[in-house]
Scaffold this motif. Structure first.
Motif: not given
Length: 284
Positions: A66-75, A86-88, A94-97, A143-147
């Motif tokens: 959670i911290v990583r995703i939020i930090a990347t999105w803010c940056r 990909p985290d951005y 996550i917001i739109i969904g 086969t698709r992953e988080m990225g």
């Protein structure tokens, strides 16, 4: 409510909140068997508030993510070159969904807490969505992953998630995991996406219910007794502990197993409820 009932319901919430078998459906069934009016304002508020424990368990378990995703999105908001991470995209996803389920929850709140809480609705949703889960689970080329998450994927998963509050028995996690599988994600990735997509919606719902329905916990229904804050707090803490271990188990399980066992369980549970209803052991 006595403390034994509170502990039982906390365990039920903790086990079922993130498994694709419908926590709301299970809670309403068990509450009914324990003799509570599942459409009463007190038990409805109790059911919503104890979910906060499971939500906190998910936040604790996925805190680093959670911290990583939020930090990347803010940056990414501040620096264009960060937007290739990909985290951005996942952050925006996550917001739109999370928007569809919020809209459904607010617009149809009275219906969800009223007519749609019937055990017959739960039976229909358990059986109907079991078919959808079975179809999704049989898909190949997962086969698709988080990225690989895109805004479109997140919106599709969010729309599936919005079905869960309307039809208790579908299961929020069952809906979102199925959506992830339909979009070609691996079972483990689809399950993690289910958690990520669910946390904002569950946090918002938990806060909303805690604020708007808090007074209902101490309100005694006609001819009944108030739920009380002590049982509510106990059930919430129990759900937190149980949900944490449930999350860990589920992620380990899906890494090497299909969802067949959950699908079979849903069908058996629906059959048991039908028998209980037909025998008048419980009322719808």
């Amino acid at each position: 409510m006595n403390l034994l009932h509170a502990i039982i319901l906390g365990i039920v919430e903790g086990i079922t909140e993130f498994l694709p078998i419908s926590s709301t459906g299970h809670l309403r069934i068990v509450e009914k068997l324990l003799g509570y009016d599942i459409q009463g304002v007190g038990i409805t508020a109790f059911t919503a508030i104890i979910q906060v424990g499971a939500i906190l368990a998910a936040i604790i378990y996925f805190w680093k993510d959670i911290v990583r995703i939020i930090a990347t999105w803010c940056r990414g908001l501040a620096h264009k070159d960060e937007r290739s991470d990909p985290d951005y995209t996942l952050g925006w996803g996550i917001i739109i969904g999370s928007i569809p389920v919020a809209v459904v929850g607010l617009v149809f709140k009275d219906l969800i807490e009223g007519a749609l809480s019937s055990l017959w609705i739960i039976v229909a949703a358990l059986l109907g969505w079991s078919i959808a889960m079975a179809v999704a689970d049989r898909r190949r080329n997962l086969t698709r992953e988080m990225g690989d998450v895109s805004i479109k994927d997140a919106l599709v998963i969010g729309l599936f998630q919005a079905l869960a509050p309307l039809f208790p028995g579908i299961s929020r996690s069952g809906a979102t995991i199925s959506a992830g599988l339909f979009r070609g994600y691996t079972r483990e990735t689809a399950t993690r996406l289910s958690f990520y997509m669910g946390i904002p919606a569950l946090v918002a719902a938990g806060i909303y219910e805690a604020v708007t329905a808090a007074s209902d916990i101490t309100a005694a229904p006609s001819g009944g007794v108030a739920i009380g804050w002590l049982p509510t707090i106990v059930a919430t803490l129990v759900s937190l502990v149980v949900a944490y271990f449930s999350i860990a188990w589920l992620l380990k399980f899906v890494s090497s197993n299909k969802f067949t066992g959950f699908i079979v369980y849903r069908v058996v549970l629906a059959a048991v409820i039908i028998v209980l209803l037909m025998l008048d052991a419980v009322t719808a």
